[in-house]
Design an enzyme around this catalytic site. Structure first.
Site: not given
Length: 215
Positions: A62-63
């Site tokens: 995830d970012r």
């Protein structure tokens, strides 16, 4: 949140490189792959391929998650590694700081997950249509009303660790999707992919890659 995307201006940190594998330490706040729109074009795969044009994607983080991320250097290695992920033959260990004081020493969260379509990309628990999602966790220590834990996902669902921690009452600190109130007021999401174990595509020997937790 797209308009708030401010990717970190940091150099690429290579943890391991050989003819088949490339392992890097992904910084938090950087997309793994491009998003929709030019403002979301800066991402880890783009930065990696600027230095290693042949690098191929295997998996994503995830970012807002940092830590160990692996790329293939050949098509054959990509297939080999992809199968290891698909068959759950890789071992991943994460470190997180979560809200509240976790009383038990360890446990397992077994809650099926599926995308929450009206609110995507959020995920939620659904016992009827959700896909199996299992997370093992172990408490490391309690820190000022929060708890540091080690997480071992047994499955690889989107946002799995984030939703599972929220569902047991201990959301990950700084999580922009699943934390709220004081748990949200942290400089970053406190989730880090600390360790990844797999078999090398050339010869099959076991390898372990680690990136120290930055928080």
């Amino acid at each position: 949140m797209d308009s708030e995307y401010r990717p970190p201006d940091v150099p690429l940190e290579v943890l391991h490189e050989d003819a088949e594998l490339l392992v890097v330490n992904k910084p938090h706040g950087l997309l793994s792959v491009p998003g929709k729109g030019d403002h979301l074009s800066d991402c880890l795969i783009t930065r990696v391929q600027a230095a290693f044009p042949q690098a191929l994607l295997i998996h994503r983080l995830d970012r807002d998650t940092s830590g160990v991320m692996i790329f293939a250097q050949t098509k054959a290695a990509q297939r080999h590694l992809g199968l290891q992920f698909e068959k759950r033959q890789t071992k991943k260990i994460y470190v997180a700081r979560v809200w509240g004081e976790v009383q038990d020493k360890c446990g397992v969260v077994d809650l099926p997950l599926i995308v929450d379509w009206p609110n995507r990309p959020l995920q939620h628990v659904n016992f009827e249509t959700g896909k199996e999602a299992v997370t093992q966790w172990r408490r490391i220590r309690i820190e000022d009303g929060t708890t540091r834990v080690r997480l071992k996902p047994q499955t690889g669902r989107s946002h799995q660790l984030r939703v599972h921690m929220k569902e047991i009452g201990h959301p990950i600190l700084g999580d922009p999707f699943y934390a709220s109130g004081p748990a949200l007021e942290f400089p970053r999401m406190m989730l880090h992919a600390e360790e990844l174990r797999l078999r090398h595509p050339e010869g099959g020997r076991g390898m372990t890659f680690r990136a120290p937790c930055p928080f």
